[in-house]
Design an enzyme around this catalytic site. Structure first.
Site, short mmCIF file in Angstrom:
data_model
loop_
_atom_site.label_atom_id
_atom_site.label_comp_id
_atom_site.label_asym_id
_atom_site.label_seq_id
_atom_site.Cartn_x
_atom_site.Cartn_y
_atom_site.Cartn_z
CD GLU A 60 46.99 48.45 47.18
OE1 GLU A 60 45.76 48.39 46.99
OE2 GLU A 60 47.82 48.04 46.35
CD GLU B 202 52.76 44.86 45.32
OE1 GLU B 202 52.07 45.14 44.32
OE2 GLU B 202 52.27 44.68 46.45
C1 GLA Z 1 48.74 45.46 44.31
C2 GLA Z 1 48.79 44.32 45.31
C3 GLA Z 1 49.37 43.10 44.71
C4 GLA Z 1 48.92 42.85 43.31
C5 GLA Z 1 49.21 44.05 42.48
C6 GLA Z 1 48.85 43.79 41.05
O1 GLA Z 1 49.89 46.15 44.22
O2 GLA Z 1 49.47 44.63 46.48
O3 GLA Z 1 49.01 42.01 45.49
O4 GLA Z 1 47.55 42.56 43.26
O5 GLA Z 1 48.44 45.09 43.01
O6 GLA Z 1 48.95 42.47 40.67
#
Ligand code: GLA
Length: 370
Positions: free
Chosen positions: A156, A261
């Site tokens: 990020e 994710e």
């Molecule tokens: C982000 C992070 C993850 C996690 C998610 C929410 O996407 O990369 O590690 O913390 O948020 O759980």
């Protein structure tokens, strides 16, 4: 008493096996397309939750640690590393022949404040922060060299408008914090795949910024193996065309794309920002938690159709996608029960609270015919 307990355990095991055995496994269904995985918490990889541990072993061939390799967990204080749970995570993956992911080394969140400060609590210097970053990466990646196969090195780093996020990493070190992070990770394990991971890459401005960033790193000699598209989605966003364009755009740079994710939020979002900014936190209200007693048929249907559409796109891009990882195993342990509003009942995954496959599971597995 002992005999009765044993009999109960055996019966429960048989029932569980029969139930699990009746389902196809995601890792088998998608075997020729991409790996399929889940983010795990300690109850799953330490196997205290035997139902979910069993589900993970049966269904997935790649795993990501939900939290135990984040800086605050593994390196909570200067000079103090705590690998107890991370070791268990890696052992679980090895025992079950899974492709093991490390998440995440350099992030602005879930990183303790001391990392960015000097002894007086003032911002650390560039030299100090770079030395800390190197020490952290060499120690953590080095410990699992050859065992953790791929690392989310930077998480990020791009803001919504496509500029670099104004994180302490950027403010203190400057733009080359990214280059340094990848160089240190490569130094620690030259064989490991190195990834860049982010959310909202489907939005034009942010995608443009991330594409520029990846090209720049490549020009500087960094071998980025894949870009991780986090995939924290909802019923409307992103559109099929946005997702399709995003996967193609990164693949054109010669990197793989991982969906890292994946989850699908069906609950109302209280604010304007629908992205996965973990710092969001809204006050709870009954109307924000509409399905606490179960998901109505119509919403279940919408979720199912949306999952089928997303997987159809992933399958179209199967030559560009290496892996699809869900953020969690069952609905009951998803982070979306507590984000961006605490204490809600969320339904974002393909296994329900009892570990049973949902209609979305049947819909995505039905897409594969060979
Ligand atoms: C982000 C992070 C993850 C996690 C998610 C929410 O996407 O990369 O590690 O913390 O948020 O759980």
């Amino acid at each position: 008493m002992k005999i009765i307990c044993k009999a109960i355990a055996v019966t429960a095991g048989v029932l569980l096996a029969a139930r699990l055995g009746a389902q196809p496994a995601l890792k088998d269904v998608f075997e020729k397309k991409f790996l399929v995985g889940a983010a795990l918490n300690p109850t799953q990889f330490c196997e205290s939750n035997s139902l979910e541990a069993g589900l993970v072993k049966r269904q997935f061939n790649t795993i990501t640690p939900e939290n135990v390799l984040k800086w605050e967990k593994v390196h909570p204080e200067p000079g103090l590393f705590d690998f107890a749970l991370a070791d268990r995570y890696v052992e679980f993956g090895e025992k079950n022949c899974m492709f093991i992911i490390g998440h995440t080394l350099v992030w602005h969140s879930q990183t303790p404040a001391w990392v960015f400060q000097d002894d007086q609590g003032k911002p650390a210097t560039r030299e100090v922060l770079l030395a800390r970053m190197r020490d952290h990466i060499l120690t953590v990646v080095g410990r699992y060299r050859g065992r953790i196969k791929g690392w989310d090195v930077v998480n990020e780093a791009v803001a919504e408008d496509g500029t670099l996020r104004q994180s302490p990493w950027l403010k203190i070190i400057g733009e080359d914090f990214l280059l340094k992070a990848y160089q240190f990770a490569h130094e620690a394990d030259p064989e490991a795949e190195l990834y860049y991971n982010d959310y909202s890459l489907e939005n034009r401005a942010k995608r443009k910024g991330a594409l520029t960033l990846i090209k720049k790193l490549q020009a500087q000699g960094v071998r980025i193996a894949a870009v991780g598209i986090q995939g924290h989605y909802n019923l409307e966003w992103p559109s099929a065309s946005k997702l399709d364009a995003t996967i193609s755009a990164f693949a054109k740079l010669g990197v793989k794309v991982n969906i890292t994710e994946l989850d699908l939020d069906v609950l109302p979002h209280p604010g304007r920002n629908v992205a996965a900014d973990v710092s969001l936190n809204y006050k709870s209200a009954a109307k924000l938690n509409p399905y606490r007693n179960g998901l109505p048929e119509s919403a279940q249907q919408e979720l199912t159709e949306r999952y089928a559409k997303l997987f159809a796109i992933f399958l179209q891009h199967r030559n560009e996608i290496s892996r699809v990882t869900f953020w969690g195993v069952t609905d009951g342990n998803s982070w979306l029960n507590d984000w961006p509003v605490a204490g809600r009942t969320s339904y974002p995954l393909v296994f329900d609270r009892a570990g049973q496959p949902k209609p979305a599971f049947a819909a995505i597995t039905a897409l594969v015919h060979e």
